[in-house]
Structure formats: C-alpha cells, structure tokens
Write an enzyme that holds these catalytic residues in place. Sequence first.
Site, PDB file in Angstrom:
ATOM      1  CG  HIS A  76      -0.176   4.302   4.763  1.00  0.00           C
ATOM      2  ND1 HIS A  76      -1.054   3.685   5.752  1.00  0.00           N
ATOM      3  CD2 HIS A  76      -0.975   5.220   4.444  1.00  0.00           C
ATOM      4  CE1 HIS A  76      -2.193   4.312   6.011  1.00  0.00           C
ATOM      5  NE2 HIS A  76      -2.279   5.150   5.094  1.00  0.00           N
ATOM      6  CG  HIS A  94      -0.093   0.129   2.472  1.00  0.00           C
ATOM      7  ND1 HIS A  94       0.490  -1.011   3.184  1.00  0.00           N
ATOM      8  CD2 HIS A  94      -0.360   0.959   3.369  1.00  0.00           C
ATOM      9  CE1 HIS A  94       0.937  -0.379   4.230  1.00  0.00           C
ATOM     10  NE2 HIS A  94       0.458   0.599   4.516  1.00  0.00           N
ATOM     11  CG  ASP A 153       0.862  -1.197   7.574  1.00  0.00           C
ATOM     12  OD1 ASP A 153       1.573  -2.066   7.742  1.00  0.00           O
ATOM     13  OD2 ASP A 153       0.826   0.063   7.628  1.00  0.00           O
ATOM     14  CG  ASP A 169       5.308   2.896   7.430  1.00  0.00           C
ATOM     15  OD1 ASP A 169       4.149   3.531   6.509  1.00  0.00           O
ATOM     16  OD2 ASP A 169       4.912   2.110   8.202  1.00  0.00           O
ATOM     17  CG  HIS A 170       4.231  -0.054   4.192  1.00  0.00           C
ATOM     18  ND1 HIS A 170       4.520  -1.597   4.707  1.00  0.00           N
ATOM     19  CD2 HIS A 170       3.808   0.676   5.312  1.00  0.00           C
ATOM     20  CE1 HIS A 170       4.165  -1.664   5.886  1.00  0.00           C
ATOM     21  NE2 HIS A 170       3.808  -0.424   6.261  1.00  0.00           N
ATOM     22  CG  HIS A 193       5.137  -2.861  10.352  1.00  0.00           C
ATOM     23  ND1 HIS A 193       3.990  -2.150  10.945  1.00  0.00           N
ATOM     24  CD2 HIS A 193       5.394  -1.940   9.440  1.00  0.00           C
ATOM     25  CE1 HIS A 193       3.685  -1.005  10.267  1.00  0.00           C
ATOM     26  NE2 HIS A 193       4.384  -0.985   9.320  1.00  0.00           N
ATOM     27  CG  HIS A 238      -4.449  -0.271   6.433  1.00  0.00           C
ATOM     28  ND1 HIS A 238      -3.823  -0.406   7.929  1.00  0.00           N
ATOM     29  CD2 HIS A 238      -3.126   0.435   5.870  1.00  0.00           C
ATOM     30  CE1 HIS A 238      -2.835   0.353   8.215  1.00  0.00           C
ATOM     31  NE2 HIS A 238      -2.519   0.690   6.991  1.00  0.00           N
TER      32      HIS A 238
END
Length: 304
Positions: free
Chosen positions: A65, A63, A208, A67-68, A266, A141
């Site tokens: 976000h 996804h 997530d 941090d990914h 994570h 999510h």
Amino acid sequence: MSSRELVVLGTASQVPTRRRNHNGYLLRWDREGILFDPGEGTQRQMLLAGVSATDLTRVCVTHFHGDHCLGLPGLIQRLSLDRVPHPVPVHFPAGGARYYDRLRHASSFHDVTDVRAEPVGFDGQRFEIGAGVLEARRLRHPVETYGYRLVAPDGRRMLRDRLEAYGISGPAVGALQRDGHLDLDGRRVPLAAVSEHRRGQRFAFVMDTGLCDNVFALAEEADLLVIESTFLSEDAALAAEVGHLTAAQAGRVAAESRVRRLVLTHFSQRYPDPERFAAEARERFDGDLVVADDLTRVPVPPTA
C-alpha cells in the site's frame, strides 16, 4: 547515542498531515541500519533526522500500500547517487514482486548500488543477518502483508564479584569469553562459573493488520514493539473491516506478550489528539509507552 535505537521518520496513516509524514522507521542495531516501510517523503525525513543513505544496510517492506512503499524509488536512487558501497537487501511480500519491480525501476537513473531483492515467500521465513535472526510473519490485511521480528543472539553477562573471587581481570576476561574457560593456577575456570545467561534483545514491527495470532507471535517478549494503532475503539468495527488495529488492541497485545517498551504509530488523520491513543492503550498496558511523533528517537531498552 544508543547503538540500538528506533528513529521515527513518519507516523501518519493513509493521509499525511501537517505534523505527520507518511511511514518510515529506521532501526539502528549495532552495525545494521534497517529501514522499515519507506513512505513518501522518507528521503527528506532522513535529512531532518540526520540519517544518511550510507547508514542503511537493509530495507523491510510490510506490504505494497502506497503509504508504506512509495518512498522506495527515491530511496533506491539515493543509494546510487551517494554510491553506497555495501549491498542493501530489500525484503517484501513475494506476491507483490510486480510492485517491487515497478518501484525499483520507476524512472531512469545511474544504477550503481547493489540493491538485492530478498522476498518473503512464506509465513515464518527467517533471514540470518549480522544483527541476529530476522523473522517474517503473515498478518491479516486485504493485501499480502508481513510483520518482522529481530532477535539478537543470546550471550553471557560477566559477574564482577565472581571474577574478583577467582582473581580474573584484564585481558584474561577476554580470553575466558573467547575460549569458554580459563586455566588459572592449575585449575580450569569455566565461563559459566563467572557469568550468567543473558537473553538476546528482541524487536518487533507490526503494521497494517487485524488482530490475529501472528501479531502476538511477533510481539512475544519484545524489548521494543512498534505497532500500528490506526483507530480508536469508537471505530473498532471499521478497523476490523479494513484490517487495522485500535490503540486498545495494541495495548492488549503489549500486555499479553510481555513487551517492555511499546511504540504506537500509524495514526489516522481523523483524530487530532494523540493523547487519546495513549489513554486507550494504557487501559490495557501499564508498561513503558511511547506515542510516536515524527523524528522521535526511541532507545531499545537495555537488557535487564
């Protein structure tokens, strides 16, 4: 070195720490090098782990976000800088195509590598790749998110005692595997007579998400499950609110899905002691458990 292993590049959650970089996970699987969720700093972590850009054959983003995915621009530019000669498909949620386009062309560079967008458009979509079948499942999510599952083809395990009983050895074994039978002294020996079914290995990657049916579907009988455990049970209400798992939930998933090796990762920066994640997960799962650290290498368990 195992030909099938996970190289952990980063294990932090939204905020990196002194010991934990943002996400990044390289799955070495025979000739494939599949990079999952390249967060900030992935290039540097690759250097520290001894991973080169040419090792990468595919990228999977769960996804968009930060941090990914915020390591994706530098990674793509590095592929061109190193003149990686093979195509590199990138899988990502189709609904986030605008974010992929921005990351793909985040700055000016000499773009010479064949980086191919192959978005995931629906729950259960499958991609036939050299390593087997890569399947994407929709997770729960706040933004469109997919987990990934890799299943290698089934095969046959040769049985030495039966081969010896038939007097089959050397190049004849290869011919038997190739043709499915062997004509020997006027009789036909079928492959099934000297071998047994061997289930293809399975890998699952779950980031997530709140707990949902697809988490279990991805994890089902995985030889290696990499799963987020951002929170501890004391913050279970917050985990549910923001669409994340606790370590106890990750342990439950592994136990109910008959996972062979569980990798927790994570981790929220609010918990300084990683052993608390292990303790919670072990309350539900009594199998092989790894609490991931940056630059950890985790072999995929060999087929039993």
